[in-house]
Design a protein around this motif. Structure first.
Motif, PDB file in Angstrom:
ATOM      1  N   GLU B 178      34.483  43.934  58.869  1.00  0.00           N
ATOM      2  CA  GLU B 178      35.357  42.811  58.507  1.00  0.00           C
ATOM      3  C   GLU B 178      34.862  42.116  57.244  1.00  0.00           C
ATOM      4  N   PHE B 179      33.529  41.955  57.131  1.00  0.00           N
ATOM      5  CA  PHE B 179      32.949  41.380  55.908  1.00  0.00           C
ATOM      6  C   PHE B 179      33.359  42.219  54.698  1.00  0.00           C
ATOM      7  N   ILE B 180      33.212  43.525  54.852  1.00  0.00           N
ATOM      8  CA  ILE B 180      33.551  44.431  53.742  1.00  0.00           C
ATOM      9  C   ILE B 180      35.027  44.285  53.362  1.00  0.00           C
ATOM     10  N   HIS B 181      35.898  44.319  54.352  1.00  0.00           N
ATOM     11  CA  HIS B 181      37.337  44.243  54.060  1.00  0.00           C
ATOM     12  C   HIS B 181      37.713  42.902  53.424  1.00  0.00           C
ATOM     13  N   LEU B 182      37.167  41.824  54.006  1.00  0.00           N
ATOM     14  CA  LEU B 182      37.488  40.487  53.489  1.00  0.00           C
ATOM     15  C   LEU B 182      37.035  40.338  52.043  1.00  0.00           C
ATOM     16  N   HIS B 183      35.857  40.884  51.726  1.00  0.00           N
ATOM     17  CA  HIS B 183      35.292  40.693  50.395  1.00  0.00           C
ATOM     18  C   HIS B 183      35.794  41.731  49.393  1.00  0.00           C
ATOM     19  N   LYS B 184      35.824  42.979  49.841  1.00  0.00           N
ATOM     20  CA  LYS B 184      36.125  44.063  48.893  1.00  0.00           C
ATOM     21  C   LYS B 184      37.606  44.119  48.535  1.00  0.00           C
ATOM     22  N   THR B 185      38.477  43.843  49.472  1.00  0.00           N
ATOM     23  CA  THR B 185      39.916  43.977  49.217  1.00  0.00           C
ATOM     24  C   THR B 185      40.681  42.658  49.323  1.00  0.00           C
ATOM     25  N   SER B 186      40.487  41.932  50.429  1.00  0.00           N
ATOM     26  CA  SER B 186      41.293  40.726  50.651  1.00  0.00           C
ATOM     27  C   SER B 186      41.083  39.680  49.563  1.00  0.00           C
ATOM     28  N   ALA B 187      39.824  39.455  49.180  1.00  0.00           N
ATOM     29  CA  ALA B 187      39.527  38.353  48.258  1.00  0.00           C
ATOM     30  C   ALA B 187      40.393  38.426  47.003  1.00  0.00           C
ATOM     31  N   ILE B 188      40.519  39.619  46.448  1.00  0.00           N
ATOM     32  CA  ILE B 188      41.241  39.738  45.172  1.00  0.00           C
ATOM     33  C   ILE B 188      42.762  39.662  45.396  1.00  0.00           C
ATOM     34  N   ILE B 189      43.219  40.054  46.569  1.00  0.00           N
ATOM     35  CA  ILE B 189      44.658  39.919  46.884  1.00  0.00           C
ATOM     36  C   ILE B 189      44.980  38.443  47.127  1.00  0.00           C
ATOM     37  N   GLU B 190      44.090  37.758  47.849  1.00  0.00           N
ATOM     38  CA  GLU B 190      44.245  36.299  48.002  1.00  0.00           C
ATOM     39  C   GLU B 190      44.307  35.622  46.633  1.00  0.00           C
ATOM     40  N   ALA B 191      43.365  36.001  45.761  1.00  0.00           N
ATOM     41  CA  ALA B 191      43.295  35.364  44.443  1.00  0.00           C
ATOM     42  C   ALA B 191      44.543  35.648  43.611  1.00  0.00           C
ATOM     43  N   SER B 192      45.132  36.820  43.787  1.00  0.00           N
ATOM     44  CA  SER B 192      46.369  37.123  43.047  1.00  0.00           C
ATOM     45  C   SER B 192      47.438  36.093  43.399  1.00  0.00           C
ATOM     46  N   LEU B 193      47.553  35.790  44.690  1.00  0.00           N
ATOM     47  CA  LEU B 193      48.561  34.825  45.138  1.00  0.00           C
ATOM     48  C   LEU B 193      48.177  33.391  44.785  1.00  0.00           C
ATOM     49  N   THR B 194      46.927  33.005  45.042  1.00  0.00           N
ATOM     50  CA  THR B 194      46.534  31.614  44.778  1.00  0.00           C
ATOM     51  C   THR B 194      46.567  31.317  43.277  1.00  0.00           C
ATOM     52  N   ALA B 195      46.171  32.280  42.469  1.00  0.00           N
ATOM     53  CA  ALA B 195      46.211  32.070  41.013  1.00  0.00           C
ATOM     54  C   ALA B 195      47.654  31.882  40.552  1.00  0.00           C
ATOM     55  N   GLY B 196      48.555  32.700  41.061  1.00  0.00           N
ATOM     56  CA  GLY B 196      49.968  32.571  40.706  1.00  0.00           C
ATOM     57  C   GLY B 196      50.508  31.198  41.064  1.00  0.00           C
TER      58      GLY B 196
END
Lengths: 299, 299
Positions: B178-196
């Motif tokens: 879960e740590f790996i998934h949250l950090h490796k993939t989710s973080a940047i997808i979250e940031a795509s939305l929050t940055a927008g």
């Protein structure tokens, strides 16, 4: 206080800032990346770039050095990332740096690649954070400082110089060497000074004076590296002597000869000092002494 | 216009932006770095991250998409740099990516390392430039967008996840995955939305809704990758099938089984849609359809 004491004091100040701005985590399994980043970042070094940035900030009238700290740390992180990646087997394949094992020799190639990536990324993270907290009237100046650094670190600067330094050397000429020096070394030294000036709110005209000074220092610094690669010893230099020469790297010294290269260093440092004379301000003594110190360095 | 047509239109828009924001040079000897950067950047791909960013910007009431373009390009450059470095021999050692030779197979390891570095650096260069030109009242929001991206790309995000994904797998457990998934993939997808959202001037509350949506999509996306690594074919996927599994990589599927993994994807996507319901605005249809499209993807 004499110059050397002042210089060492600033060096210590940079080390303190670097520790403060380093990333960290409470998690157990990712610690190796922070160890690898710190290992290379805290390996010593003269901290030339952040000290130049601080100096330009002070000369330009900056009063609160906390405004420049994040950018000083970022600059040294960018410098360190470039060293870690340059040392990789696929690049210069160096085993030693600053007298100790290179990052990939110590932590493995995979971690070294990521540690370099992480330092580059973290540099921008802390600069962005610093911009957010700058007073509104100076945010654009802080962004201009970050832009100077980004341009100097990228393909129009350091990376572009590195690429040309790697191409086939059979047709190398002085123009190419100048391109390499201007991009690989000068650009980031210029940016250290121009960013420091911008962070103090300097005018465009003042910034351009610093750019000229940085260009002279940077070119001289790279020619010195080439000279030291031939004339110094591994013990003094902390890395293998003659490695650039041996790898068939294009050097100014190889094309112009040792004596002409030494004169060029002296000439460039003199030009830097003349340019410094044209700047206003009563805090120029340290930069003057620092330029003389760089002129006489043995490693 | 049906969803798929809209999606392909946005994908084309991202490709156009990427060409516009790519670096270039008139010099002769450094061309290879730009070729290598473009080769990987323009290799196709679904452009999921910039499309998500654009969508969040529009839902949050953004009216002028030129305000978000540099950040969309930067996000895809950061994603591409991470793929180039992940594929290196010292990392995953992959020969193919998106159906063509990986960057180091095509240009050599040295150029691939530098092309990754250059894309990461260029991403920050164009975001910084975009912040400088933002209207004063929205500069801090633009910086917050950049901060979201920087944090997600660094050791607190993508790089941290990658490091834990590389450690000894003999004691791997679900928490680590879960740590790996949250950090490796989710973080940047979250940031795509929050940055927008930030770029449209959204409130903190609105940004946090997007973060939750991104987290669900990101986790589902990564579990899907693990599922596809086992169930798809090389022809469909464009890269070697079973390579993660073969390399002894920790996968959710290996620990939980295929059916439980498929249910988890469906559950997460449902949660993302529920979270989306709670957002205001009349432009949510595309994101809803995009989530359904991601849920059903075959590569």
């Amino acid at each position: 206080m004499d110059f050397n004491q002042k210089r060492l004091e600033k060096q210590q100040y940079v080390d303190d800032i670097l520790k403060q701005y380093m990333a960290s985590s409470d998690y157990k399994y990712d610690q190796i990346i922070y160890e690898a980043m710190s290992y290379s970042l805290m390996a010593g070094g003269k901290r030339v770039r952040p000290i130049l940035m601080l100096t330009a900030y002070e000369i330009s009238g900056g009063q609160n050095t906390t405004e420049v700290e994040a950018f000083m740390a970022a600059m040294e992180m960018i410098h360190t990332y470039s060293l870690i990646h340059d040392d990789l087997p696929a690049m210069d394949d160096d085993d030693y740096r600053r007298g100790r094992l290179t990052c990939h020799k110590k932590f493995g190639e995979d971690i070294a690649i990521l540690a370099g990536d992480a330092l580059l990324n973290h540099a921008y993270e802390i600069m962005t954070e610093a911009c957010i907290h700058r007073e509104p009237s100076l945010i654009v100046k802080a962004l201009l400082a970050m832009k100077e650094i980004a341009t100097a670190a990228g393909t129009q600067g350091m990376i572009g110089g590195q690429v040309v330094d790697m191409v086939d050397k059979s047709n190398i000429n002085l123009n190419m060497i100048e391109f390499i020096h201007l991009h690989k070394t000068s650009a980031i030294i210029e940016a250290s000074l121009t960013a420091g000036a911008y962070l103090a709110g300097a005018s465009e005209e003042e910034v351009e004076h610093f750019r000229s000074i940085g260009r002279c220092i940077g070119l001289a610094f790279q020619i010195q590296d080439d000279i030291l690669d031939i004339t110094s010893t591994t013990e003094v230099l902390g890395k293998q002597v003659g490695s650039d020469h041996k790898n068939g790297k294009a050097t100014y010294v190889a094309l112009k000869g040792l004596e002409a290269s030494k004169s060029e260093v002296a000439h460039l440092m003199k030009k830097a000092l003349e340019e410094l004379q044209q700047l206003q301000g009563d805090r120029k003594e340290f930069l003057k002494a620092f330029i003389l110190y760089l002129r006489n360095r043995k490693k």
